[in-house]
Design a protein around this motif. Structure first.
Motif, PDB file in Angstrom:
ATOM      1  N   PHE A 120       0.890  -1.233  -0.033  1.00  0.00           N
ATOM      2  CA  PHE A 120       0.108   0.051  -0.077  1.00  0.00           C
ATOM      3  C   PHE A 120       0.950   1.164  -0.020  1.00  0.00           C
ATOM      4  N   HIS A 121       2.105   1.365   0.842  1.00  0.00           N
ATOM      5  CA  HIS A 121       2.876   2.522   0.724  1.00  0.00           C
ATOM      6  C   HIS A 121       3.628   2.570  -0.211  1.00  0.00           C
ATOM      7  N   ALA A 122       3.835   1.489  -1.000  1.00  0.00           N
ATOM      8  CA  ALA A 122       4.581   1.628  -2.406  1.00  0.00           C
ATOM      9  C   ALA A 122       3.652   2.094  -3.388  1.00  0.00           C
ATOM     10  N   LEU A 123       2.491   1.828  -3.404  1.00  0.00           N
ATOM     11  CA  LEU A 123       1.383   2.180  -4.496  1.00  0.00           C
ATOM     12  C   LEU A 123       1.094   3.519  -4.397  1.00  0.00           C
ATOM     13  N   ARG A 124       0.848   4.091  -2.923  1.00  0.00           N
ATOM     14  CA  ARG A 124       0.560   5.554  -2.480  1.00  0.00           C
ATOM     15  C   ARG A 124       1.915   6.453  -3.123  1.00  0.00           C
ATOM     16  N   ALA A 125       3.192   5.933  -2.832  1.00  0.00           N
ATOM     17  CA  ALA A 125       4.320   6.696  -3.286  1.00  0.00           C
ATOM     18  C   ALA A 125       4.293   6.865  -4.642  1.00  0.00           C
ATOM     19  N   ARG A 126       3.870   5.808  -5.553  1.00  0.00           N
ATOM     20  CA  ARG A 126       4.146   5.832  -6.807  1.00  0.00           C
ATOM     21  C   ARG A 126       2.738   6.469  -7.501  1.00  0.00           C
ATOM     22  N   HIS A 127       1.759   6.642  -6.813  1.00  0.00           N
ATOM     23  CA  HIS A 127       0.503   7.522  -7.124  1.00  0.00           C
ATOM     24  C   HIS A 127       1.049   8.931  -6.973  1.00  0.00           C
ATOM     25  N   ARG A 128       1.400   9.312  -5.996  1.00  0.00           N
ATOM     26  CA  ARG A 128       2.195  10.695  -5.795  1.00  0.00           C
ATOM     27  C   ARG A 128       2.947  11.279  -6.781  1.00  0.00           C
ATOM     28  N   GLU A 129       4.044  10.339  -7.198  1.00  0.00           N
ATOM     29  CA  GLU A 129       5.303  10.479  -8.158  1.00  0.00           C
ATOM     30  C   GLU A 129       4.506  10.760  -9.392  1.00  0.00           C
ATOM     31  N   GLN A 130       3.456  10.004  -9.916  1.00  0.00           N
ATOM     32  CA  GLN A 130       2.898  10.067 -11.293  1.00  0.00           C
ATOM     33  C   GLN A 130       1.966  11.404 -11.283  1.00  0.00           C
ATOM     34  N   TRP A 131       1.343  11.628 -10.093  1.00  0.00           N
ATOM     35  CA  TRP A 131       0.484  12.807 -10.027  1.00  0.00           C
ATOM     36  C   TRP A 131       1.555  13.966 -10.119  1.00  0.00           C
ATOM     37  N   ARG A 132       2.442  14.157  -9.585  1.00  0.00           N
ATOM     38  CA  ARG A 132       3.657  15.429  -9.577  1.00  0.00           C
ATOM     39  C   ARG A 132       4.113  15.404 -11.121  1.00  0.00           C
ATOM     40  N   ASP A 133       4.407  14.214 -11.623  1.00  0.00           N
ATOM     41  CA  ASP A 133       4.834  14.261 -13.152  1.00  0.00           C
ATOM     42  C   ASP A 133       3.706  14.850 -14.137  1.00  0.00           C
ATOM     43  N   TYR A 134       2.398  14.575 -13.810  1.00  0.00           N
ATOM     44  CA  TYR A 134       1.129  15.144 -14.495  1.00  0.00           C
ATOM     45  C   TYR A 134       1.195  16.352 -14.432  1.00  0.00           C
ATOM     46  N   THR A 135       1.129  16.715 -13.131  1.00  0.00           N
ATOM     47  CA  THR A 135       0.849  18.377 -12.845  1.00  0.00           C
ATOM     48  C   THR A 135       1.988  19.192 -13.537  1.00  0.00           C
ATOM     49  N   ARG A 136       3.380  18.546 -13.380  1.00  0.00           N
ATOM     50  CA  ARG A 136       4.598  19.629 -14.055  1.00  0.00           C
ATOM     51  C   ARG A 136       4.332  19.388 -15.513  1.00  0.00           C
ATOM     52  N   LEU A 137       3.624  18.336 -16.320  1.00  0.00           N
ATOM     53  CA  LEU A 137       3.565  18.356 -17.828  1.00  0.00           C
ATOM     54  C   LEU A 137       2.228  19.315 -17.991  1.00  0.00           C
ATOM     55  N   LEU A 138       1.233  19.346 -17.134  1.00  0.00           N
ATOM     56  CA  LEU A 138       0.119  20.296 -17.305  1.00  0.00           C
ATOM     57  C   LEU A 138       0.363  21.817 -17.151  1.00  0.00           C
ATOM     58  N   ASN A 139       1.424  22.027 -16.125  1.00  0.00           N
ATOM     59  CA  ASN A 139       1.847  23.260 -15.939  1.00  0.00           C
ATOM     60  C   ASN A 139       2.444  23.859 -17.364  1.00  0.00           C
ATOM     61  N   ALA A 140       3.451  23.027 -17.837  1.00  0.00           N
ATOM     62  CA  ALA A 140       4.153  23.158 -19.001  1.00  0.00           C
ATOM     63  C   ALA A 140       3.392  23.398 -20.082  1.00  0.00           C
ATOM     64  N   GLU A 141       2.404  22.868 -20.534  1.00  0.00           N
ATOM     65  CA  GLU A 141       1.250  22.925 -21.486  1.00  0.00           C
ATOM     66  C   GLU A 141       0.456  24.277 -21.220  1.00  0.00           C
ATOM     67  N   LEU A 142       0.153  24.617 -19.988  1.00  0.00           N
ATOM     68  CA  LEU A 142      -0.558  25.839 -19.637  1.00  0.00           C
ATOM     69  C   LEU A 142       0.381  27.151 -20.061  1.00  0.00           C
ATOM     70  N   LEU A 143       1.525  27.077 -19.930  1.00  0.00           N
ATOM     71  CA  LEU A 143       2.353  27.958 -20.042  1.00  0.00           C
ATOM     72  C   LEU A 143       2.863  28.498 -21.537  1.00  0.00           C
ATOM     73  N   GLU A 144       2.805  27.227 -22.262  1.00  0.00           N
ATOM     74  CA  GLU A 144       2.878  27.245 -23.741  1.00  0.00           C
ATOM     75  C   GLU A 144       1.500  27.817 -24.365  1.00  0.00           C
ATOM     76  N   ARG A 145       0.228  27.421 -23.863  1.00  0.00           N
ATOM     77  CA  ARG A 145      -0.837  27.729 -24.617  1.00  0.00           C
ATOM     78  C   ARG A 145      -1.559  28.707 -24.319  1.00  0.00           C
ATOM     79  N   ALA A 146      -1.254  29.069 -22.918  1.00  0.00           N
ATOM     80  CA  ALA A 146      -2.048  30.639 -22.184  1.00  0.00           C
ATOM     81  C   ALA A 146      -1.648  31.952 -23.014  1.00  0.00           C
ATOM     82  N   PRO A 147      -0.632  32.275 -23.707  1.00  0.00           N
ATOM     83  CA  PRO A 147      -0.558  33.498 -24.315  1.00  0.00           C
ATOM     84  C   PRO A 147      -1.397  33.414 -25.564  1.00  0.00           C
TER      85      PRO A 147
END
Length: 410
Positions: A48-75
């Motif tokens: 359970f702890h390993a899956l939760r850590a993996r979920h948090r890591e993937q969520w941080r990667d997705y958030t980082r990718l989404l922020n990069a797309e927002l910075l590119e498409r917002a202007p």
């Protein structure tokens, strides 16, 4: 010697068995220590702890990718919306730009419908419309986007700053007569099932007559608005829906020779319809309802002209409905709510900058002293503050017990 060796081997085997038994059944102390995060974890806890850590890591990667797309498409998106707003407030001379604006408006007012796949509405396969680019606008947007992107800075906002009370969405989305309650679907569902309201404090007004309940709700809401810490105080509107009312005039009916049953039958047939027969299809039965055509019941004036039969010896004669009854539209309740056999209405409010339990105590005293409740009307206090009070009582008992248990284990 052989007998002594055999006895030693049997002794060691018995000792190993007892050790295995003790390992298979750990002491209760080990379970208690694991509950407090001390000691070895089980296989399930490790997974359970390993899956939760993996979920948090993937969520941080997705958030980082989404922020990069927002910075590119917002202007580009911002400048495009700014150009459309300026064009909408100006007189467009270029015919190609005017035609493009009409196409944009057409697409927004009638978006492409989703495709139906296997009885379901699938939104992902809806074909996007193709709009011809406008060279004049494309050049302006490209230059504006490049200049805007050089000085653009985006930073993450907290949920409370966006959707919290007094946040950006709370300031932008304001409608008279409504209270903004920013919550999650699951929390809203739990609050509505447990207390019936989704605000911090709710006052249930119960009574026998709708007029008394409505007047008491408005008086309580007016008083609560004056208390410090109250915000978004509003009483649920009881009235606000039009009802068609047909009141027979018995003097006119007697003068013209019309039965009251004839008036009731005509109104029932015109508005609600009447079951003439039933059709049997296999094991299913369906009622056949006879009702007037929509053209004869679409508004108040049309219903006034409904024909009512007369008691006449010379033959069947009719008079319009307005000749034997008063037909008018009156204001009535938008919804009739009840609880425990009584009519119910709610006063909803939130608490800001003050403890909710303290506010409820002072509000109870203010309502008891300043609001005269009609006969048969009483109030009940509910809302999210009940959960806070319940949690406080639970923690009052649980914290000393946990501390005592820790000292006992140590």
């Amino acid at each position: 010697m052989g007998a002594i060796s055999s006895r030693r081997q049997s002794y060691h085997s018995e000792a190993e068995k007892s050790t295995n038994i003790r390992d298979a059944h750990p002491k209760p102390t080990n379970s208690i220590l694991r509950a407090f995060g001390i000691g070895d974890s089980t296989l399930t806890e490790s997974v359970f702890h390993a899956l939760r850590a993996r979920h948090r890591e993937q969520w941080r990667d997705y958030t980082r990718l989404l922020n990069a797309e927002l910075l590119e498409r917002a202007p580009g998106l911002y400048t495009r919306l700014a150009i459309e707003v300026l064009l909408g407030q100006s007189e467009v001379i270029n015919p190609r730009v005017a035609a493009a604006m009409r196409e944009w408006e057409k697409v927004r007012t009638a978006p492409p419908a989703p495709h139906a796949i296997a009885g379901r509405r699938h939104h992902g396969d809806a074909a996007l419309p193709f709009l011809d680019p406008v060279p004049e606008l494309h050049a302006v947007q490209s230059n504006s986007t490049d200049r805007f992107a050089r000085n653009l800075l985006l930073w993450p906002r907290d949920l409370v700053e966006l959707a919290g009370f007094g946040g950006e969405m709370d300031r932008a989305v304001q409608m008279p007569g409504w209270t903004n309650v920013w919550t999650t679907p699951i929390q809203n569902r739990i609050d509505m099932l447990s207390t019936g309201v989704n605000t911090t404090v709710g006052v249930r007004v119960l009574g026998r007559r709708s007029e008394d309940v409505a007047r008491a709700s408005e008086d309580i809401a007016a008083l609560l608005k004056t208390l410090p810490g109250s915000a978004d105080v509003i009483a649920d509107p009881v009235r606000g829906k039009g009802y068609l009312e047909v009141v027979p005039d018995r003097e006119k009916m007697a003068r013209l020779g019309v039965d009251s049953a004839a008036v009731s039958d005509a109104v029932e047939m015109a508005l609600g319809g009447r079951i003439a027969t039933n059709t049997v299809e296999g094991r299913e039965r369906y009622p056949v309802r006879v009702v007037y055509a929509r053209t004869h019941r679409e508004d108040e004036e049309t219903i006034r002209q409904l024909p009512i039969p007369l008691r006449s010896a010379s033959g069947v004669a009719h008079v319009p409905l307005y000749a034997v009854a008063n037909v008018r539209v009156t204001e009535g309740p938008a919804a009739i709510k009840g609880e425990n056999g009584e009519l119910r209405n709610c006063v909803r409010l939130n608490v800001r900058g003050r403890d909710s339990g303290e506010f409820v105590d002072s509000a109870r005293q203010a309502v008891a002293a300043g609001v005269h409740l009609p006969e048969g009307v009483h109030v009940e206090w509910t809302g999210q503050f009940e959960q806070e009070a319940r949690a406080s009582r639970t923690l009052t008992l649980a914290i000393p017990a946990v501390v005592a248990l820790i000292f006992l284990i140590l």
